[in-house]
Design a protein around this motif. Structure first.
Motif, PDB file in Angstrom:
ATOM      1  N   LYS A 693       0.831  -1.209   0.000  1.00 17.59           N
ATOM      2  CA  LYS A 693       0.000   0.000   0.000  1.00 17.59           C
ATOM      3  C   LYS A 693       0.860   1.251   0.000  1.00 17.59           C
ATOM      4  CE  LYS A 693      -3.612  -2.116   2.655  1.00 17.59           C
ATOM      5  NZ  LYS A 693      -3.847  -2.189   4.091  1.00 17.59           N
ATOM      6  N   ASP A 694       2.014   1.158   0.653  1.00 14.04           N
ATOM      7  CA  ASP A 694       2.885   2.321   0.680  1.00 14.04           C
ATOM      8  C   ASP A 694       3.396   2.678  -0.705  1.00 14.04           C
ATOM      9  OD1 ASP A 694       2.828   2.685   3.466  1.00 14.04           O
ATOM     10  OD2 ASP A 694       4.150   0.953   3.688  1.00 14.04           O
ATOM     11  N   LEU A 695       3.398   1.686  -1.572  1.00  9.81           N
ATOM     12  CA  LEU A 695       3.942   1.927  -2.908  1.00  9.81           C
ATOM     13  C   LEU A 695       2.875   2.392  -3.886  1.00  9.81           C
ATOM     14  CD1 LEU A 695       6.306  -1.140  -3.083  1.00  9.81           C
ATOM     15  CD2 LEU A 695       6.927   1.214  -2.670  1.00  9.81           C
ATOM     16  N   LEU A 696       1.644   2.399  -3.451  1.00 12.34           N
ATOM     17  CA  LEU A 696       0.571   2.836  -4.338  1.00 12.34           C
ATOM     18  C   LEU A 696       0.372   4.337  -4.214  1.00 12.34           C
ATOM     19  CD1 LEU A 696      -2.004   0.011  -3.793  1.00 12.34           C
ATOM     20  CD2 LEU A 696      -0.703   0.468  -5.836  1.00 12.34           C
ATOM     21  N   ILE A 697       1.327   5.076  -4.665  1.00 14.28           N
ATOM     22  CA  ILE A 697       1.230   6.527  -4.585  1.00 14.28           C
ATOM     23  C   ILE A 697       0.288   7.019  -5.661  1.00 14.28           C
ATOM     24  CG2 ILE A 697       2.525   8.658  -4.638  1.00 14.28           C
ATOM     25  CD1 ILE A 697       5.006   6.948  -4.136  1.00 14.28           C
ATOM     26  N   ALA A 721      -5.506   3.109   1.719  1.00 18.83           N
ATOM     27  CA  ALA A 721      -4.350   3.986   1.682  1.00 18.83           C
ATOM     28  C   ALA A 721      -4.395   5.024   2.800  1.00 18.83           C
ATOM     29  CB  ALA A 721      -4.280   4.676   0.328  1.00 18.83           C
ATOM     30  N   ALA A 722      -5.613   5.345   3.197  1.00 15.09           N
ATOM     31  CA  ALA A 722      -5.727   6.396   4.196  1.00 15.09           C
ATOM     32  C   ALA A 722      -5.189   5.955   5.549  1.00 15.09           C
ATOM     33  CB  ALA A 722      -7.196   6.809   4.338  1.00 15.09           C
ATOM     34  N   GLU A 723      -5.165   4.637   5.745  1.00 12.35           N
ATOM     35  CA  GLU A 723      -4.688   4.167   7.028  1.00 12.35           C
ATOM     36  C   GLU A 723      -3.224   4.484   7.281  1.00 12.35           C
ATOM     37  OE1 GLU A 723      -5.447   0.078   7.582  1.00 12.35           O
ATOM     38  OE2 GLU A 723      -7.608   0.356   7.454  1.00 12.35           O
ATOM     39  N   ASP A 724      -2.463   4.403   6.236  1.00 10.98           N
ATOM     40  CA  ASP A 724      -1.051   4.719   6.411  1.00 10.98           C
ATOM     41  C   ASP A 724      -0.633   5.717   5.343  1.00 10.98           C
ATOM     42  OD1 ASP A 724      -0.973   1.291   6.142  1.00 10.98           O
ATOM     43  OD2 ASP A 724      -1.289   2.637   4.461  1.00 10.98           O
ATOM     44  N   PRO A 725      -0.998   6.953   5.549  1.00  6.99           N
ATOM     45  CA  PRO A 725      -0.786   7.946   4.502  1.00  6.99           C
ATOM     46  C   PRO A 725       0.698   8.181   4.270  1.00  6.99           C
ATOM     47  CG  PRO A 725      -1.515   8.997   6.513  1.00  6.99           C
ATOM     48  CD  PRO A 725      -1.511   7.549   6.780  1.00  6.99           C
ATOM     49  N   LEU A 726       1.006   8.307   3.017  1.00  2.48           N
ATOM     50  CA  LEU A 726       2.398   8.453   2.653  1.00  2.48           C
ATOM     51  C   LEU A 726       2.938   9.818   3.055  1.00  2.48           C
ATOM     52  CD1 LEU A 726       4.607   6.956   0.990  1.00  2.48           C
ATOM     53  CD2 LEU A 726       3.961   8.490  -0.834  1.00  2.48           C
TER      54      LEU A 726
ATOM     55  N   GLU B 587      11.337   7.201   3.712  1.00  5.61           N
ATOM     56  CA  GLU B 587      10.192   8.083   3.584  1.00  5.61           C
ATOM     57  C   GLU B 587       8.901   7.309   3.370  1.00  5.61           C
ATOM     58  OE1 GLU B 587      12.516  11.872   1.559  1.00  5.61           O
ATOM     59  OE2 GLU B 587      11.668  10.285   0.323  1.00  5.61           O
ATOM     60  N   ALA B 588       9.010   6.194   2.677  1.00  2.00           N
ATOM     61  CA  ALA B 588       7.791   5.470   2.325  1.00  2.00           C
ATOM     62  C   ALA B 588       7.205   4.709   3.497  1.00  2.00           C
ATOM     63  CB  ALA B 588       8.078   4.499   1.184  1.00  2.00           C
ATOM     64  N   CYS B 589       8.055   4.348   4.475  1.00  2.00           N
ATOM     65  CA  CYS B 589       7.510   3.441   5.477  1.00  2.00           C
ATOM     66  C   CYS B 589       6.663   4.160   6.510  1.00  2.00           C
ATOM     67  CB  CYS B 589       8.590   2.592   6.119  1.00  2.00           C
ATOM     68  SG  CYS B 589       9.902   3.496   6.870  1.00  2.00           S
ATOM     69  N   GLY B 590       6.579   5.450   6.403  1.00  2.16           N
ATOM     70  CA  GLY B 590       5.581   6.160   7.181  1.00  2.16           C
ATOM     71  C   GLY B 590       5.839   6.151   8.667  1.00  2.16           C
ATOM     72  N   ASN B 591       4.804   6.461   9.424  1.00  7.49           N
ATOM     73  CA  ASN B 591       4.989   6.640  10.856  1.00  7.49           C
ATOM     74  C   ASN B 591       4.427   5.502  11.687  1.00  7.49           C
ATOM     75  OD1 ASN B 591       2.380   7.071  10.305  1.00  7.49           O
ATOM     76  ND2 ASN B 591       2.241   9.079  11.288  1.00  7.49           N
ATOM     77  N   ARG B 592       4.341   4.322  11.091  1.00  8.27           N
ATOM     78  CA  ARG B 592       3.896   3.205  11.898  1.00  8.27           C
ATOM     79  C   ARG B 592       5.011   2.765  12.838  1.00  8.27           C
ATOM     80  NH1 ARG B 592       2.316  -0.400   7.276  1.00  8.27           N
ATOM     81  NH2 ARG B 592       3.890   1.055   6.577  1.00  8.27           N
TER      82      ARG B 592
END
Lengths: 741, 741
Positions: A693-697, A721-726, B587-592
């Motif tokens: 999902k992180d790669l689906l920009i 995607a909203a769960e882990d917004p880039l 940058e892609a791995c977000g704030n989880r």
């Protein structure tokens, strides 16, 4: 600017480590890994390394517009490769067919008076052509010998063989294969055409050949090794497409057999190149049909059209077809093993003695081939002509110099033909056409076919590895269709059915031998269908291929893999070895010291850079000689200088943890086309995790409609995607995890 | 043993972290990452994780023999998938053709007396079939609606959609598509057949369906998700091979369109499955030819044989062909966009109102389709029959209920036919056959074709997304061949040449529309050739496809990608976004937060394990419902217990350094089919480096000959490997590099 650095710095890169200003602990060592050249082979630059450089540079200098220009150039080059390879194929075909045509019509004219004189003329004609070929190859382009496919496979796997993509190799390949194929040796022009396509592609990628001052800075947009390899892949596909007039087969050959990876972007471009080749070849053949090309021009776009052959088959026929598959596997594996013996013997003894021996060898093979192909039919008694339906267009005996079955050769009576001469004293294309032909039951006697099989198999083995351009496709089809037709004869006699065609069995035999020797699957299948225009036989071809490949695999590897191994090209097979499952990455990396100099007790890996032997912004001059490392003279002052190697450093090479299974490492290498990978300790901390999902920009430039839909459709589309917004990830740094002690 | 653990432990895995006895610093946390289910979608297990487990277990328990058994079972399953899918396809085909045959012969019989009565019977017959289809789907197998290809693509990309591979979905798909296709809706049976093949494959891999107690422990050798996915890939190929009787097309479709990676081992097995399908279908058709299958059985193995069509083409024709390509791209992109609108509207409003609305909707579409296809030809005035060569076998007007052109429908005179009824009031297969047909110049008027194009395009858009099994291939071919034939008519009129066939243009039109909508390349090309048996048109099909795909790509994504996005399936496109080049992995791995609990200030990553919702040794029950997480009741004592999760931990997941370009990460995901990757800090030390040569392990069991050759040939072959011997690496540990401070 960069080239300045490099001129001064490349040699010193061996000696001086770069000081990087932004390193944390003061004084670190960059890692230099030696790509030591051994056996005339230099290692190529790593994919990823250069890719990374190029991207950075582009971004810094030119940005998106330059990328668009580059894409346009790529497609333009794909077009040029298609046109160039198509024209080269047409040129080779016209030349070969004309030489062969002159040879046979001359010989036929002379043997009306004296067979001995005809024999001498035939031998001399062949000898002259073969001599020209071997002379070109030995004196001018040594890398043009052989089929070139193992070397191209090696190149696309990341291993360069010296001179394999030079301009002179291209020239040597084209003219050499005209000589060797026209000279009637037991070899084909298909492998060399693949090599020709690859050379054309590589030269284009280089922007011309530097040696002859034909290069242009305008077209030198390909900084990356990967782009060069993509072009060469296109060239391979173009070669097959041109050789067999099989565009789809070409695409699949390039992707299945030559490269070990599969990217749909690349496939798309390869597909385009193949289509262009098909159009070029077709257009040229249309032009030739009006008689502009001499002896060439009677054939259609399909090389061996057997669309009129057997359409249906009964269940009982599956047994003899399976037998063909088994024979193909056995004979194919034997062929690989014998040629491996012979090539290794040649490399170690015969060819070490210099070019004169190579020339003598090729000439001896030529004389042997001519003698057998002319002499053996003389020993064969002629057969009375069968009753031929005049509507079928088959003539018996046919007039000399014409294409077709039932050649009259050394026959005492008028209405007789010599079945052995029909296949032996003929061009290979026509011999195959005769073997594949339908409505010609009982044309060949079992004795003739068996004689031909043994002699031609021997000739093909002996010819393989001599110093002329040589493909194994057509000889393989010859061998396979001979025993296929033999089996077909027995089936016709045994089952006593009317709708069985010996030609169909010949086709299956050809497929089985190629499958047993080259071990290709889908691409070979498609090629066989495209060259014979009989889709209805497809399931049978598939089954025969399955059997012959399975049988062959029980004995040894495929022809190209065996040859590549013999030449020391480290190809990665598709399947990792069983033992790898139990091994870890740490075990595989051996006892090499990677970091040579440790200072202050502490090291930090800054990145990966490779020690190179060439200049020109790290683009390796594979096609031209470039500047040798010996040509660069550095003063002692130069050697004292430090240069900043940071621009050439790949700061984030691929890494694997030390205890990863070697099977996984293997797959990583193969799927990504890597050449090096770092083994690192178990990670002491984790910065984060990337999921799909992180790669689906979502691009910001996405069409207005889509955004609207998605806004309305938020629950289904965007929720994930909203769960882990880039963007959050971009704004906030994650410092919650602590560092290891 | 393992399942015991799991029964007790799976729920607690959410709460309790494992204590690993062999960890260095005493007390560490295993990393649990939530595969949270959202929108009815559960994430599947990571490939590599399970793969790793299975390998370890195999090695420990059974070793090499078990692997051989597993390979044998894999091939046996490939065989079963081929037979199963082939039989399913034959069953669907026979049923559809028979229903359609009865329908049309009944209607034709009745309209001899009354058109109104015929109309009513026709509508009711269609309505009944569609009703049965939509009833089965809504009540019994909701996942069987639609084509299923986006979902299968998602599954093979690592995303599971609930129920997509259930046994009931298989049943629903087979019977549902008989109803919807037999009921004359504007949809095809090809997509559903791909889904059918995938279901069969998945059920086999599971060893049967647990729900109906059909499962067998004997066949449950597939522990790994990867094996399951490989089987499903085989199933997809089998589906295409069966649907179009195009075995090679099936292989390529599975590899190009459905999966995103390419392994030659897998290709080999997929190829085998396709060959089996071809043999099964062919055998069944041979059996049907003797009249055992009712209305089915008149066609050959090639669905729309146009081998008698146009063979040659002139350069001027390339222009209209390019026009066809452009039209295809435009109409295809429009189709994708319209269906995207409509599907999103359906999902958000219409289908939320429950199954009754879905049933009413499908019935309304059925009545609309019937009315248009019966009513519009009534409005059309008939055309006098052309003079037909009796030798060509074409009859005008043909007798009702027969296959062929020139149907007589609502005509006042005897020697007349209704051109609109020829394509509209007909099965789609026959309509396409008529549109593709050669030697039928001027059969259709431009007005009829245009009417049909507009109406059918609208119907196809409206039908797409209703709750019945629906493929888009055949409607796409219908639409494309209609405008193709229209362009062909203008070409015939304009160029005034004799050898131009409208049917050839219809074929190119079909290829262009499919290319413009589905954006496939090589596989579509091969499928088009295999279903029409005209290899000579291959270069033209390639060019038309190139143009239409390029035009379509300018507007939106392919049909399946758009639909997958709409359903929230995170497919990775083949090309990474441009922006990714500038981004790093960090940058892609977000704030989880990955590590939730840190103890004693120190953490060490032990490995990757996923939180799962299922039991049965971590094999996810995709095809049966299995045990729901809610069914497991745990006492408070249970929740206090610790379990050792080490056996389920992947100790060496793939890692990337934090500053790696996101483009590279993207490629890693796609090429290896990953679902998760760890981002780690820049490596503090390097244990070693693996190059290709390290991976070229010579098996000890290598044949005696090879070893001898290599010994003799040491200089060339072994020298490379001898430089960094693997065994040394196994014996000595490399401790020369120090650890970072």
């Amino acid at each position: 600017m960069l080239s300045n650095h490099l001129h001064n710095g490349l040699e010193t890169a061996r000696l001086v480590w770069s000081r990087l200003p932004n390193s944390e602990d003061g004084d670190f060592d960059a890692v230099g890994i030696s790509g030591k050249s051994d056996g005339g082979r230099t290692e190529s630059l790593d994919y990823e390394v250069i890719e990374n450089f190029a991207y950075r540079e582009e971004q810094a200098n030119r940005g998106r517009l330059f990328v668009m220009y580059q894409v346009a150039v790529k497609w333009f080059f794909a077009l040029l490769i298609g046109i160039g390879t198509g024209l080269a194929a047409v040129f080779i075909n016209i030349s070969v067919e004309n030489f062969a045509g002159w040879k046979f019509s001359l010989t036929f004219a002379i043997i009306q008076k004296s067979y001995l004189a005809g024999f001498v003329v035939y031998i001399l004609f062949n000898l002259l052509l073969v001599l020209s070929s071997v002379y070109i190859v030995t004196q001018f382009a040594p890398a043009a010998a052989g089929s070139g496919i193992p070397e191209i496979k090696g190149y696309l796997n990341g291993v360069d063989i010296h001179g394999i993509l030079f301009f002179r190799t291209l020239i040597g390949k084209i003219f050499g294969s005209i000589g060797s194929v026209g000279g009637g040796l037991a070899l084909g022009k298909e492998g060399p055409l693949v090599h020709t396509g690859a050379c054309i592609a590589s030269l284009l990628g280089q922007g011309g050949t530097t040696k002859y001052h034909l290069s242009s800075r305008w077209l030198q947009v390909f900084r990356t090794d990967r782009d060069r390899r993509d072009l060469v892949t296109c060239g391979c596909a173009a070669g097959v497409a041109a050789a067999f007039r099989a565009p789809v087969g070409g695409v699949l050959f390039a992707l299945e057999e030559v490269t070990s990876w599969w990217r749909s972007q690349l496939m798309w471009r390869v597909f385009f190149t193949s289509a262009i080749v098909a159009v070029v070849v077709r257009t040229a053949m249309g032009w030739c049909k009006s008689g502009n090309c001499g002896h060439f021009g009677s054939g259609g776009f399909i090389i061996w059209d057997i669309s009129g052959g057997q359409e249906d088959y009964s269940f009982q026929e599956l047994l003899p077809m399976a037998v063909i598959g088994i024979i193909g596997g056995l004979l194919g594996a034997l062929f690989n093993q014998l040629t491996l013996y012979l090539t290794s013997w040649r490399r170690n003894y015969l060819h070490k003695k210099g070019n004169r021996v190579k020339i003598i060898e090729a000439c001896a093979i030529s004389i042997l081939t001519s003698t057998i192909s002319f002499g053996l039919p003389l020993l064969r008694t002629c057969t009375p002509c069968p009753e031929v339906d005049p509507a079928s267009g088959i003539e018996c005996p046919r007039s000399p110099g014409m294409y077709g079955n039932y050649v009259k050769f050394y026959c005492s009576k008028d209405q007789e033909y010599n079945d052995l001469a029909t296949i032996f004293f003929n061009t290979q294309d026509d011999a195959i056409r005769n073997l594949f032909s339908a409505k010609t039951l009982h044309e060949f006697s079992a004795q003739s076919l068996l004689t031909f099989l043994v002699m031609f198999y021997t000739l093909a083995v002996v010819t393989f590895g001599s110093a002329v351009p040589a493909g194994q496709f057509v000889p393989g089809i010859m061998i396979g269709s001979t025993y296929g037709r033999l089996v077909g004869m027995f089936v016709v006699n045994f089952y006593q059915k009317l709708n069985i065609e010996e030609g169909t069995y010949a086709l299956l035999g050809a497929a089985s031998f190629l499958g047993g020797s080259m071990r290709m699957t889908v691409s070979l299948c498609v090629i066989m269908v495209e060259i014979t225009n009989n889709l209805k036989l497809l399931p049978l071809i598939m089954l025969v291929l399955l059997i012959s490949k399975a049988v062959g695999d029980a004995f040894n590897e495929g022809l190209y893999e065996e040859q590549a191994r013999l030449r020391g090209i480290p190809l990665l097979e598709s399947k990792p070895k069983y033992e790898m499952r139990k091994m870890t990455a740490k075990e595989a990396c051996g006892n090499r010291k990677v970091i040579d100099h440790t200072r202050g007790g502490g090291t930090l890996v800054i990145g990966l850079m490779l020690r190179r032997h060439s200049f020109s912004e790290f683009v390796k001059p594979v096609s031209s000689r470039g500047l040798s490392i010996e040509d660069i003279h550095l003063s002692s002052d130069d050697l004292e200088m430090y240069i900043d190697l940071a621009p050439f450093l790949n700061p984030s090479p691929y890494v694997v943890p030390e205890d990863m299974s070697l099977t996984k490492v293997y797959n990583l290498f193969r799927q990504l086309g890597l050449r090096h990978i770092f083994v690192v300790p178990h990670a002491s901390r984790i910065i984060g995790l990337i999921t799909r999902k992180d790669l689906l920009i979502e691009e910001l430039s996405i069409s207005g409609f889509n955004r609207k839909t998605q806004r309305r459709d938020k629950r289904t589309t965007r929720s994930a995607a909203a769960e882990d917004p880039l963007l959050d990830g971009l704004l906030h740094d994650n410092n919650s995890s602590s560092r290891s002690s």
